[in-house]
Design a protein around this motif. Structure first.
Motif, PDB file in Angstrom:
ATOM      1  N   VAL A  66       0.831  -1.157   0.056  1.00  0.00           N
ATOM      2  CA  VAL A  66       0.159   0.300  -0.045  1.00  0.00           C
ATOM      3  C   VAL A  66       0.899   1.130  -0.037  1.00  0.00           C
ATOM      4  O   VAL A  66       1.636   1.513   0.907  1.00  0.00           O
ATOM      5  CB  VAL A  66      -1.114   0.144   1.279  1.00  0.00           C
ATOM      6  N   GLY A  67       0.988   2.029  -1.001  1.00  0.00           N
ATOM      7  CA  GLY A  67       1.620   2.966  -1.188  1.00  0.00           C
ATOM      8  C   GLY A  67       1.420   4.129  -2.163  1.00  0.00           C
ATOM      9  O   GLY A  67       0.621   3.824  -2.983  1.00  0.00           O
ATOM     10  N   ASN A  68       2.592   4.565  -2.744  1.00  0.00           N
ATOM     11  CA  ASN A  68       2.397   5.653  -3.882  1.00  0.00           C
ATOM     12  C   ASN A  68       3.073   4.960  -4.985  1.00  0.00           C
ATOM     13  O   ASN A  68       3.754   4.207  -4.564  1.00  0.00           O
ATOM     14  CB  ASN A  68       2.828   6.866  -3.567  1.00  0.00           C
ATOM     15  N   GLU A  69       3.234   5.744  -6.126  1.00  0.00           N
ATOM     16  CA  GLU A  69       4.053   5.385  -7.394  1.00  0.00           C
ATOM     17  C   GLU A  69       5.677   4.960  -7.160  1.00  0.00           C
ATOM     18  O   GLU A  69       6.211   4.315  -7.585  1.00  0.00           O
ATOM     19  CB  GLU A  69       3.966   6.446  -8.410  1.00  0.00           C
ATOM     20  N   ASP A  70       6.028   5.659  -6.120  1.00  0.00           N
ATOM     21  CA  ASP A  70       7.567   5.697  -5.554  1.00  0.00           C
ATOM     22  C   ASP A  70       7.737   4.026  -5.252  1.00  0.00           C
ATOM     23  O   ASP A  70       8.939   3.539  -5.369  1.00  0.00           O
ATOM     24  CB  ASP A  70       8.089   6.698  -4.831  1.00  0.00           C
ATOM     25  N   ASN A  71       6.791   3.499  -4.610  1.00  0.00           N
ATOM     26  CA  ASN A  71       7.032   2.218  -3.988  1.00  0.00           C
ATOM     27  C   ASN A  71       7.028   1.012  -4.932  1.00  0.00           C
ATOM     28  O   ASN A  71       7.453  -0.032  -4.749  1.00  0.00           O
ATOM     29  CB  ASN A  71       5.786   1.960  -2.981  1.00  0.00           C
ATOM     30  N   LYS A  72       7.018   1.486  -6.609  1.00  0.00           N
ATOM     31  CA  LYS A  72       7.174   0.377  -7.239  1.00  0.00           C
ATOM     32  C   LYS A  72       8.538  -0.123  -7.343  1.00  0.00           C
ATOM     33  O   LYS A  72       8.901  -1.159  -7.803  1.00  0.00           O
ATOM     34  CB  LYS A  72       6.618   0.901  -8.818  1.00  0.00           C
ATOM     35  N   GLU A  73       9.396   1.109  -7.067  1.00  0.00           N
ATOM     36  CA  GLU A  73      10.866   0.536  -7.044  1.00  0.00           C
ATOM     37  C   GLU A  73      11.120  -0.597  -6.138  1.00  0.00           C
ATOM     38  O   GLU A  73      12.057  -1.382  -6.282  1.00  0.00           O
ATOM     39  CB  GLU A  73      11.743   1.788  -6.744  1.00  0.00           C
ATOM     40  N   HIS A  74      10.368  -0.308  -4.876  1.00  0.00           N
ATOM     41  CA  HIS A  74      10.643  -1.566  -3.989  1.00  0.00           C
ATOM     42  C   HIS A  74      10.051  -2.709  -4.190  1.00  0.00           C
ATOM     43  O   HIS A  74      10.445  -4.037  -4.077  1.00  0.00           O
ATOM     44  CB  HIS A  74      10.495  -0.935  -2.531  1.00  0.00           C
ATOM     45  N   ILE A  75       8.779  -2.657  -4.872  1.00  0.00           N
ATOM     46  CA  ILE A  75       8.232  -4.040  -5.402  1.00  0.00           C
ATOM     47  C   ILE A  75       9.132  -4.670  -6.405  1.00  0.00           C
ATOM     48  O   ILE A  75       9.185  -5.906  -6.420  1.00  0.00           O
ATOM     49  CB  ILE A  75       6.649  -3.598  -6.030  1.00  0.00           C
ATOM     50  N   ARG A  76       9.667  -3.693  -7.343  1.00  0.00           N
ATOM     51  CA  ARG A  76      10.506  -4.448  -8.451  1.00  0.00           C
ATOM     52  C   ARG A  76      11.789  -5.283  -7.657  1.00  0.00           C
ATOM     53  O   ARG A  76      12.110  -6.149  -8.142  1.00  0.00           O
ATOM     54  CB  ARG A  76      11.247  -3.472  -9.200  1.00  0.00           C
ATOM     55  N   LEU A  77      12.086  -4.728  -6.571  1.00  0.00           N
ATOM     56  CA  LEU A  77      13.317  -5.161  -6.014  1.00  0.00           C
ATOM     57  C   LEU A  77      12.970  -6.504  -5.326  1.00  0.00           C
ATOM     58  O   LEU A  77      13.531  -7.740  -5.344  1.00  0.00           O
ATOM     59  CB  LEU A  77      13.796  -4.332  -4.816  1.00  0.00           C
ATOM     60  N   ALA A  78      11.486  -6.837  -4.709  1.00  0.00           N
ATOM     61  CA  ALA A  78      11.170  -7.826  -4.262  1.00  0.00           C
ATOM     62  C   ALA A  78      10.867  -8.973  -5.449  1.00  0.00           C
ATOM     63  O   ALA A  78      11.234 -10.497  -5.215  1.00  0.00           O
ATOM     64  CB  ALA A  78      10.034  -7.725  -3.599  1.00  0.00           C
ATOM     65  N   LEU A  79      10.401  -8.521  -6.643  1.00  0.00           N
ATOM     66  CA  LEU A  79      10.255  -9.264  -7.770  1.00  0.00           C
ATOM     67  C   LEU A  79      11.741  -9.725  -8.194  1.00  0.00           C
ATOM     68  O   LEU A  79      11.681 -10.832  -8.465  1.00  0.00           O
ATOM     69  CB  LEU A  79       9.524  -8.664  -9.168  1.00  0.00           C
ATOM     70  N   ALA A  80      12.733  -8.920  -8.202  1.00  0.00           N
ATOM     71  CA  ALA A  80      14.098  -9.393  -8.496  1.00  0.00           C
ATOM     72  C   ALA A  80      14.504 -10.558  -7.595  1.00  0.00           C
ATOM     73  O   ALA A  80      15.391 -11.312  -7.890  1.00  0.00           O
ATOM     74  CB  ALA A  80      15.110  -8.346  -8.519  1.00  0.00           C
TER      75      ALA A  80
END
Length: 260
Positions: A66-80
């Motif tokens: 739950v967050g804003n657009e900037d949090n996509k960076e951290h979701i990508r890290l989890a995906l990596a």
């Protein structure tokens, strides 16, 4: 256990080496040039979900934030790190909901139901506000079993056997039926580091976006942030008589500092 969907909730928090300052309004921290990371306890949750998936074919790991657009960076890290998909739940306008644990849990629960998730893993606590509310609230909203402060997990058919830490560092073993919510503690595993190749692959992995529903409930409002007062005082007892020195020390600890 096959074809299971595991949801992992992550929160983005200020890096542990950052200096936190209060902004001019006094109601939030100053985010200017502030570096954010995945909450460290959530990294343990990610790793444990991946370990379960590796042992059980057909399992899918879904990151929920739950967050804003900037949090996509951290979701990508989890995906990596190896997770399969990501979900970002974004507020329509105001970000005040991001400070309301109950409303956050409410929105996550809707995604959990829609995705058909049967095992939801979170960190036991977020290191920014140290509330530790969301895991328990999710279990209550979903009417699922739960265990918090978990540091060992074993899957047996359609049940989980977990070891959790309680008061005085004692540990107990409990059995949970799925679906369930787990709050992960440190020491359960060692989170993996994403490789450069996986970081590149993560750019093409799916991140679904959900808008937070219009909510009529009154949200939590933060009135004021304050800095913790640091009271440091050195009391020097200058007495060569050992008995009198001890008497003065005990008097100081009892009457002034109220420690004993």
């Amino acid at each position: 256990m096959k074809n299971m969907k595991i949801g992992v909730c992550i929160k983005c928090v200020p890096a542990t080496d950052e200096i936190i300052r209060i902004n001019q309004s006094g109601k939030d921290i100053d985010n200017a040039n502030l570096k954010y990371i995945i909450n460290p306890y959530d990294e343990f949750a990610i790793e444990e979900a991946l370990k379960i998936r590796d042992k059980h074919s057909g399992t899918e790991v879904i990151i929920i934030c739950v967050g804003n657009e900037d949090n996509k960076e951290h979701i990508r890290l989890a995906l990596a790190m190896g997770c399969d998909r990501g979900v970002l739940i974004k507020p329509e306008t105001s970000t005040s909901i991001l400070k309301d644990s109950y409303l956050i849990a409410t929105q996550i629960s809707k995604v959990v139901k829609k995705e058909g998730i049967t095992l939801l893993i979170t960190g036991k606590i977020a290191i920014d506000h140290n509330n530790g509310h969301v895991s328990s609230m999710l279990a209550a909203i979903l009417d699922w079993s739960q265990a918090i402060n978990v540091n060992q997990i074993e899957i047996k058919e359609d049940k989980l056997v977990v070891v959790k830490e309680i008061d005085n560092a004692e540990k107990i073993k409990i059995e949970l039926a799925l679906p369930t919510v787990l709050g992960i503690s440190k020491g359960l595993n060692q989170p993996r580091y994403p490789t450069i190749i996986n970081l590149m692959k993560a750019k093409s992995k799916l991140i679904e976006e959900y808008q937070i529903d219009s909510i009529d409930l009154k949200q939590v409002e933060i009135e004021k942030f304050t800095y913790q007062k640091q009271k440091r005082e050195c009391i020097f007892i200058d007495n060569k008589d050992i008995e009198k020195t001890c008497e003065e020390l005990v008097t100081c600890l009892k009457l002034k500092e109220k420690i004993i």
